[in-house]
Design a protein around this motif. Structure first.
Motif, PDB file in Angstrom:
ATOM      1  N   ARG A  31      11.581  41.666 -40.824  1.00  0.00           N
ATOM      2  CA  ARG A  31      10.525  42.629 -40.532  1.00  0.00           C
ATOM      3  C   ARG A  31      10.837  43.273 -39.186  1.00  0.00           C
ATOM      4  O   ARG A  31      11.104  42.575 -38.210  1.00  0.00           O
ATOM      5  CB  ARG A  31       9.186  41.913 -40.482  1.00  0.00           C
ATOM      6  N   LYS A  32      10.824  44.594 -39.171  1.00  0.00           N
ATOM      7  CA  LYS A  32      11.066  45.304 -37.916  1.00  0.00           C
ATOM      8  C   LYS A  32       9.787  45.290 -37.091  1.00  0.00           C
ATOM      9  O   LYS A  32       8.705  45.581 -37.598  1.00  0.00           O
ATOM     10  CB  LYS A  32      11.495  46.747 -38.181  1.00  0.00           C
ATOM     11  N   LEU A  33       9.918  44.934 -35.820  1.00  0.00           N
ATOM     12  CA  LEU A  33       8.777  44.951 -34.914  1.00  0.00           C
ATOM     13  C   LEU A  33       8.699  46.335 -34.287  1.00  0.00           C
ATOM     14  O   LEU A  33       9.682  46.838 -33.752  1.00  0.00           O
ATOM     15  CB  LEU A  33       8.923  43.865 -33.842  1.00  0.00           C
ATOM     16  N   GLU A  34       7.550  46.927 -34.382  1.00  0.00           N
ATOM     17  CA  GLU A  34       7.379  48.318 -33.966  1.00  0.00           C
ATOM     18  C   GLU A  34       7.052  48.504 -32.488  1.00  0.00           C
ATOM     19  O   GLU A  34       7.049  49.608 -31.994  1.00  0.00           O
ATOM     20  CB  GLU A  34       6.291  48.988 -34.819  1.00  0.00           C
ATOM     21  N   THR A  35       6.768  47.432 -31.772  1.00  0.00           N
ATOM     22  CA  THR A  35       6.412  47.544 -30.367  1.00  0.00           C
ATOM     23  C   THR A  35       7.634  47.950 -29.561  1.00  0.00           C
ATOM     24  O   THR A  35       8.671  47.298 -29.613  1.00  0.00           O
ATOM     25  CB  THR A  35       5.866  46.195 -29.840  1.00  0.00           C
ATOM     26  N   MET A  36       7.511  49.022 -28.805  1.00  0.00           N
ATOM     27  CA  MET A  36       8.639  49.564 -28.048  1.00  0.00           C
ATOM     28  C   MET A  36       9.132  48.602 -26.964  1.00  0.00           C
ATOM     29  O   MET A  36      10.314  48.551 -26.672  1.00  0.00           O
ATOM     30  CB  MET A  36       8.260  50.906 -27.411  1.00  0.00           C
TER      31      MET A  36
END
Length: 127
Positions: A31-36
C-alpha cells in the motif's frame, strides 16, 4: 533501539517496477502511503512480518558498508518479535530479488551485521 532485518537496494528501475518486484518477492500486497513527509513510502505484510519500503535514507557509509550506494531500504519487522522468523522471511525476499538479477543489494541485521550481498552487475557491451 530495536534491531531489524533490512535490505538495501541499488537500481535504475522505475519505482513502479521496484514495487512490483518487491510484491512478487515478498508474496504480499503493498500500500502506498500518501503522506508527503512520511519516511515510509510503501507498506505491506507477509507471514506476520511487516514490509516497509523507504525510497531514500540518510545513513552514512560506516564500518565498510557503503549505504550511500544503496538508497532504497526495505525494513522487515516481525509482528511477533520473532527474529528467527523475521530473518527467514528477509532471506527469502532477498533471494527472490537476487534471482531476478536486476538489483544490487545488501541484507543486514541491526545495520552492521551484513548477512548477504549481491554486488552490482556490470552491463556488458555488445561487440
Amino acid at each position: 533501539m530495536s534491531s531489524y532485518h533490512q535490505i538495501f537496494i541499488q537500481t535504475s528501475n522505475s519505482e513502479d517496477q521496484l514495487v512490483a518486484d518487491i510484491v512478487a518477492a515478498a508474496g504480499c500486497r503493498m500500500r502506498k502511503l500518501e503522506t508527503m513527509d512520511a519516511p515510509i513510502a510503501y507498506t505491506g505484510r507477509t507471514r506476520r512480518v511487516a514490509v516497509e519500503v523507504k525510497l531514500n535514507h540518510d545513513l552514512e557509509d560506516d564500518l565498510g558498508t557503503n549505504f550511500s550506494q544503496y538508497p532504497i531500504v526495505i525494513t522487515l519487522r516481525s509482528l511477533d518479535s520473532d527474529k528467527s522468523h523475521e530473518e527467514g522471511v528477509a532471506k527469502e525476499i532477498f533471494n527472490n530479488l537476487v534471482s531476478g538479477g536486476q538489483y544490487a543489494m545488501i541484507l543486514t541485521f541491526n545495520l552492521y551485521n551484513v548477512l548477504a550481498e549481491q554486488p552490482p552487475t556490470e552491463k556488458r557491451q555488445s561487440t
